[in-house]
Scaffold this motif. Structure first.
Motif, PDB file in Angstrom:
ATOM      1  N   LEU A  21       8.133  38.523  -4.330  1.00 35.10           N
ATOM      2  CA  LEU A  21       8.697  40.334  -3.783  1.00 35.10           C
ATOM      3  C   LEU A  21      10.096  40.670  -4.460  1.00 35.10           C
ATOM      4  O   LEU A  21      10.086  41.454  -5.367  1.00 35.10           O
ATOM      5  CB  LEU A  21       7.823  41.566  -2.788  1.00 35.10           C
ATOM      6  CG  LEU A  21       6.850  41.246  -2.450  1.00 35.10           C
ATOM      7  CD1 LEU A  21       6.786  41.384  -1.649  1.00 35.10           C
ATOM      8  CD2 LEU A  21       6.231  42.646  -3.268  1.00 35.10           C
ATOM      9  N   LYS A  22      10.616  40.179  -4.098  1.00 39.72           N
ATOM     10  CA  LYS A  22      12.322  40.052  -4.233  1.00 39.72           C
ATOM     11  C   LYS A  22      12.211  39.874  -5.854  1.00 39.72           C
ATOM     12  O   LYS A  22      12.928  40.148  -6.078  1.00 39.72           O
ATOM     13  CB  LYS A  22      12.874  39.191  -4.108  1.00 39.72           C
ATOM     14  CG  LYS A  22      12.960  39.195  -2.535  1.00 39.72           C
ATOM     15  CD  LYS A  22      13.884  38.874  -1.159  1.00 39.72           C
ATOM     16  CE  LYS A  22      13.539  39.150  -0.157  1.00 39.72           C
ATOM     17  NZ  LYS A  22      14.667  38.098   0.919  1.00 39.72           N
ATOM     18  N   ALA A  25      11.415  43.162  -8.145  1.00 41.08           N
ATOM     19  CA  ALA A  25      11.935  43.835  -7.298  1.00 41.08           C
ATOM     20  C   ALA A  25      13.142  43.691  -8.809  1.00 41.08           C
ATOM     21  O   ALA A  25      13.747  44.422  -9.158  1.00 41.08           O
ATOM     22  CB  ALA A  25      12.229  43.586  -6.028  1.00 41.08           C
ATOM     23  N   TRP A  38       7.377  46.929 -10.500  1.00 41.82           N
ATOM     24  CA  TRP A  38       7.462  46.589  -9.751  1.00 41.82           C
ATOM     25  C   TRP A  38       6.471  47.241  -7.907  1.00 41.82           C
ATOM     26  O   TRP A  38       5.445  46.665  -7.415  1.00 41.82           O
ATOM     27  CB  TRP A  38       8.145  45.217  -8.490  1.00 41.82           C
ATOM     28  CG  TRP A  38       9.605  46.143  -7.701  1.00 41.82           C
ATOM     29  CD1 TRP A  38      10.225  47.231  -8.230  1.00 41.82           C
ATOM     30  CD2 TRP A  38       9.090  46.862  -6.543  1.00 41.82           C
ATOM     31  NE1 TRP A  38      11.406  47.856  -6.624  1.00 41.82           N
ATOM     32  CE2 TRP A  38       9.824  48.025  -6.046  1.00 41.82           C
ATOM     33  CE3 TRP A  38       8.185  46.164  -5.479  1.00 41.82           C
ATOM     34  CZ2 TRP A  38      10.696  48.454  -4.361  1.00 41.82           C
ATOM     35  CZ3 TRP A  38       8.331  46.856  -4.071  1.00 41.82           C
ATOM     36  CH2 TRP A  38       9.093  48.152  -3.663  1.00 41.82           C
ATOM     37  N   ALA A  39       6.593  48.057  -7.293  1.00 42.86           N
ATOM     38  CA  ALA A  39       6.044  48.654  -6.482  1.00 42.86           C
ATOM     39  C   ALA A  39       4.760  49.071  -6.700  1.00 42.86           C
ATOM     40  O   ALA A  39       3.815  49.715  -5.917  1.00 42.86           O
ATOM     41  CB  ALA A  39       6.674  50.562  -6.680  1.00 42.86           C
ATOM     42  N   LEU A  44       0.820  42.055  -1.734  1.00 41.32           N
ATOM     43  CA  LEU A  44       2.415  42.527  -1.400  1.00 41.32           C
ATOM     44  C   LEU A  44       1.980  40.799  -1.102  1.00 41.32           C
ATOM     45  O   LEU A  44       0.998  40.683   0.615  1.00 41.32           O
ATOM     46  CB  LEU A  44       1.963  43.257  -0.003  1.00 41.32           C
ATOM     47  CG  LEU A  44       1.960  44.023  -1.335  1.00 41.32           C
ATOM     48  CD1 LEU A  44       2.653  45.283   0.128  1.00 41.32           C
ATOM     49  CD2 LEU A  44       3.446  44.103  -2.068  1.00 41.32           C
ATOM     50  N   PHE A  46       4.561  38.558   1.837  1.00 41.31           N
ATOM     51  CA  PHE A  46       5.747  38.667   2.491  1.00 41.31           C
ATOM     52  C   PHE A  46       6.023  36.860   3.003  1.00 41.31           C
ATOM     53  O   PHE A  46       5.992  37.538   4.430  1.00 41.31           O
ATOM     54  CB  PHE A  46       5.956  39.376   3.349  1.00 41.31           C
ATOM     55  CG  PHE A  46       5.894  41.294   3.537  1.00 41.31           C
ATOM     56  CD1 PHE A  46       6.630  41.602   2.662  1.00 41.31           C
ATOM     57  CD2 PHE A  46       4.741  41.553   3.340  1.00 41.31           C
ATOM     58  CE1 PHE A  46       6.637  43.135   2.151  1.00 41.31           C
ATOM     59  CE2 PHE A  46       4.392  43.157   2.146  1.00 41.31           C
ATOM     60  CZ  PHE A  46       5.671  43.520   2.639  1.00 41.31           C
ATOM     61  N   TRP A  72      12.483  44.890   5.835  1.00 41.26           N
ATOM     62  CA  TRP A  72      12.447  44.351   4.844  1.00 41.26           C
ATOM     63  C   TRP A  72      11.526  44.411   4.317  1.00 41.26           C
ATOM     64  O   TRP A  72      10.630  45.353   3.389  1.00 41.26           O
ATOM     65  CB  TRP A  72      12.287  42.843   4.433  1.00 41.26           C
ATOM     66  CG  TRP A  72      12.093  42.547   2.871  1.00 41.26           C
ATOM     67  CD1 TRP A  72      11.924  43.256   1.731  1.00 41.26           C
ATOM     68  CD2 TRP A  72      11.532  41.426   2.719  1.00 41.26           C
ATOM     69  NE1 TRP A  72      11.465  42.767   0.789  1.00 41.26           N
ATOM     70  CE2 TRP A  72      11.193  41.398   1.217  1.00 41.26           C
ATOM     71  CE3 TRP A  72      10.561  40.758   3.364  1.00 41.26           C
ATOM     72  CZ2 TRP A  72      10.017  40.512   0.902  1.00 41.26           C
ATOM     73  CZ3 TRP A  72       9.590  39.648   2.788  1.00 41.26           C
ATOM     74  CH2 TRP A  72       9.762  39.515   1.698  1.00 41.26           C
ATOM     75  N   ILE A  73       9.337  44.763   5.263  1.00 40.66           N
ATOM     76  CA  ILE A  73       8.091  44.884   4.701  1.00 40.66           C
ATOM     77  C   ILE A  73       8.579  46.543   5.312  1.00 40.66           C
ATOM     78  O   ILE A  73       7.436  47.515   4.240  1.00 40.66           O
ATOM     79  CB  ILE A  73       7.260  44.021   6.013  1.00 40.66           C
ATOM     80  CG1 ILE A  73       7.421  42.443   5.844  1.00 40.66           C
ATOM     81  CG2 ILE A  73       6.178  44.483   5.836  1.00 40.66           C
ATOM     82  CD1 ILE A  73       6.462  41.495   6.886  1.00 40.66           C
ATOM     83  N   GLN A  75      10.684  48.883   4.595  1.00 37.44           N
ATOM     84  CA  GLN A  75      10.825  49.495   3.310  1.00 37.44           C
ATOM     85  C   GLN A  75      10.213  48.943   1.935  1.00 37.44           C
ATOM     86  O   GLN A  75       9.850  50.037   1.113  1.00 37.44           O
ATOM     87  CB  GLN A  75      12.497  48.709   3.047  1.00 37.44           C
ATOM     88  CG  GLN A  75      13.230  48.950   2.144  1.00 37.44           C
ATOM     89  CD  GLN A  75      13.623  50.554   1.868  1.00 37.44           C
ATOM     90  OE1 GLN A  75      13.734  50.994   3.396  1.00 37.44           O
ATOM     91  NE2 GLN A  75      13.409  51.430   1.085  1.00 37.44           N
ATOM     92  N   VAL A  76       9.308  48.348   1.933  1.00 32.91           N
ATOM     93  CA  VAL A  76       8.391  47.676   0.967  1.00 32.91           C
ATOM     94  C   VAL A  76       7.535  48.796   0.474  1.00 32.91           C
ATOM     95  O   VAL A  76       6.512  49.159  -0.092  1.00 32.91           O
ATOM     96  CB  VAL A  76       8.290  46.453   0.941  1.00 32.91           C
ATOM     97  CG1 VAL A  76       6.929  46.144  -0.506  1.00 32.91           C
ATOM     98  CG2 VAL A  76       9.312  45.680  -0.082  1.00 32.91           C
ATOM     99  N   HIS A  80       5.719  51.387  -1.761  1.00 36.05           N
ATOM    100  CA  HIS A  80       4.999  50.792  -2.646  1.00 36.05           C
ATOM    101  C   HIS A  80       4.071  51.148  -3.264  1.00 36.05           C
ATOM    102  O   HIS A  80       3.878  52.648  -2.486  1.00 36.05           O
ATOM    103  CB  HIS A  80       4.039  50.069  -2.370  1.00 36.05           C
ATOM    104  CG  HIS A  80       2.598  49.207  -2.441  1.00 36.05           C
ATOM    105  ND1 HIS A  80       1.512  50.044  -2.489  1.00 36.05           N
ATOM    106  CD2 HIS A  80       3.206  48.449  -3.722  1.00 36.05           C
ATOM    107  CE1 HIS A  80       0.945  48.705  -3.216  1.00 36.05           C
ATOM    108  NE2 HIS A  80       1.903  47.735  -3.858  1.00 36.05           N
TER     109      HIS A  80
END
Length: 436
Positions: A21-22, A25, A38-39, A44, A46, A72-73, A75-76, A80
């Motif tokens: 994921l990072k 992004a 990426w969204a 997904l 994590f 972080w989760i 926010q993703v 998304h």
């Protein structure tokens, strides 16, 4: 604009789904075309490591890391944009203060038709499962789920995996009854799972794994088209029922405390021994008489792979288990694993099966030994197979460690093979630690 950037959005999203994921992004910095792509990924995962663990002394820092991870989760998920999810995986050191967050994560994934769902809350900061936790996250799957969450459905689930998640009998029944695509189900370290019943012939479940559910009382699998069943834990053979499972080809029973092969294992198998292709079970070396065969074992007429895992406190001879291979006429691979061992190597003579008791194994092509560090019992097995497996092509020896003791054990093994004219190995693989 480069050729890659000219690809359609759905192709770019597919490419980014194979990134972390990072990393995905960060592609937003490549160009305006990649900004926010990426969204739209449908995977997904994590899997970020949270440092710390049981030995961590900086609990405030560790707790801060947990907060960062949860934020972080969150926010993703806010950013998304894909309407569907193929995978949703979370590895998290669960604490009750994040229960409402996890409820939201789960509903988010289910609302997008997730197919592969993995919730692993065993992390203790070291990346190892904490199998002693008593405060598991409780899976909110029950009959009231539909009435309370109209926009949530489990119907798309194909491969759910729950580790250190409390899945009770009602939740399990809910999954089996409401997931028409369910093919693989893994439940590990649930404290509240007591009884497992898989008896509906209409389900498409093919792979079932039940690991370390300490309060399990009974398992009944009947009249279904299960292909593989794996169990690790403690249960008596009278409480494990396997009947009318015509497609079952893989069975692995890792019974805590080890199995008595004749008293516990064989009674489980009369309905499926002829169809199994892979069989694995945990045995006790200590209770084995060295060269005594088994009384009337079932015939495994189609078995291709046999895995024996042993709890060994001493270096006793295990050649008695060779007689089991006589009931496996088509066996191609034999694996001998050691779950726990004593560090002391017994000073005794290497034993051999007499020529009158030795059998020629016509189809055995591969033998694998794990956790080798010079034990006589494994040397005896290697010697036996080299001399009696006429089609042997490969022997894999996996050492206990990378230290000098393991290296010396290898040198002793090779020296022994040369001194005893065991040069007929077509291939000997000596691999240091990494599993294939």
């Amino acid at each position: 604009m480069d050729r890659l950037s000219q690809l359609p959005d759905d192709i770019l999203a597919l490419i980014l789904s194979y990134f972390g994921l990072k990393e995905a992004a960060r592609t937003s910095a490549l160009s305006r075309r990649w900004t926010g792509q990426w969204a739209f990924t449908n995977r997904l995962n994590f899997l970020t490591y949270i440092p710390g663990g049981k030995n961590c002394t900086k609990w405030a820092e560790l707790n801060h890391k947990r907060h960062q991870y949860a934020e972080w989760i969150n926010q993703v998920l806010k950013l998304h944009k894909s309407p569907i999810l193929e995978e949703f995986k979370v590895y998290f050191d669960f604490k009750h203060q994040w229960e409402s967050d996890i409820d939201k994560w789960l509903k988010f994934a289910l609302a997008r038709g997730v197919r592969i769902l993995e919730l692993d809350f065993s992390w203790n900061g070291s990346g190892l499962g904490n199998f002693e936790r008593i405060d598991n996250y409780a899976l909110p799957f029950n009959k009231s789920l539909r009435s309370s969450c109209h926009d949530v459905s489990v119907g798309s689930l194909k491969e759910p995996c729950f580790t250190c998640v409390d899945v009770n009998g009602e939740a399990l029944e809910f999954l089996l009854s409401n997931c028409p695509l369910l093919e693989r189900l893994i439940v590990s370290n649930s404290n509240v799972l007591l009884n497992v019943r898989v008896t509906n012939p209409c389900i498409v479940l093919k792979y079932l794994q039940i690991f370390y559910c300490k309060n399990i009382q009974s398992i009944e699998i009947c009249n279904v088209n299960l292909v593989s069943f794996m169990f690790r834990g403690r249960i008596t053979n009278s409480n494990l029922r396997l009947e009318n499972v015509p497609l079952l080809v893989e069975l692995r029973i890792w019974q805590a405390g080890s199995l008595s092969v004749e008293e516990d294992l064989f009674p489980m198998l009369p309905y499926c021994s002829h169809q199994l292709e892979t069989l694995g079970f945990l045995v006790s070396i200590e209770g084995l008489q060295e060269f005594r065969g088994f009384h009337a074992p079932p015939v495994f007429s189609n078995l291709k792979k046999l895995v024996l895992a042993a709890v060994a406190e001493t270096d006793r001879c295990v050649l008695g288990y060779i007689s089991l291979l006589d009931s496996c006429p088509l066996l191609q691979k034999f694996v001998f694993e050691v779950i726990s061992v004593a560090t002391k190597i017994d000073k005794r003579e290497v034993k051999k099966v007499s020529e009158t008791n030795a059998k020629k194994h016509q189809h055995l092509e591969e033998v694998e030994m794990t956790s080798y560090y010079g034990r006589k019992c494994k040397l005896e097995l290697v010697t036996y197979f080299v001399e009696n497996a006429v089609s042997l092509k490969k022997i894999i020896i996996r050492p206990e460690g990378r230290d000098e003791e393991s290296s010396q054990a290898f040198r002793n093994l090779l020296s022994f093979s040369l001194q005893n004219s065991l040069e007929g190995w077509e291939e000997v693989w000596l691999k240091m630690g990494v599993l294939e």
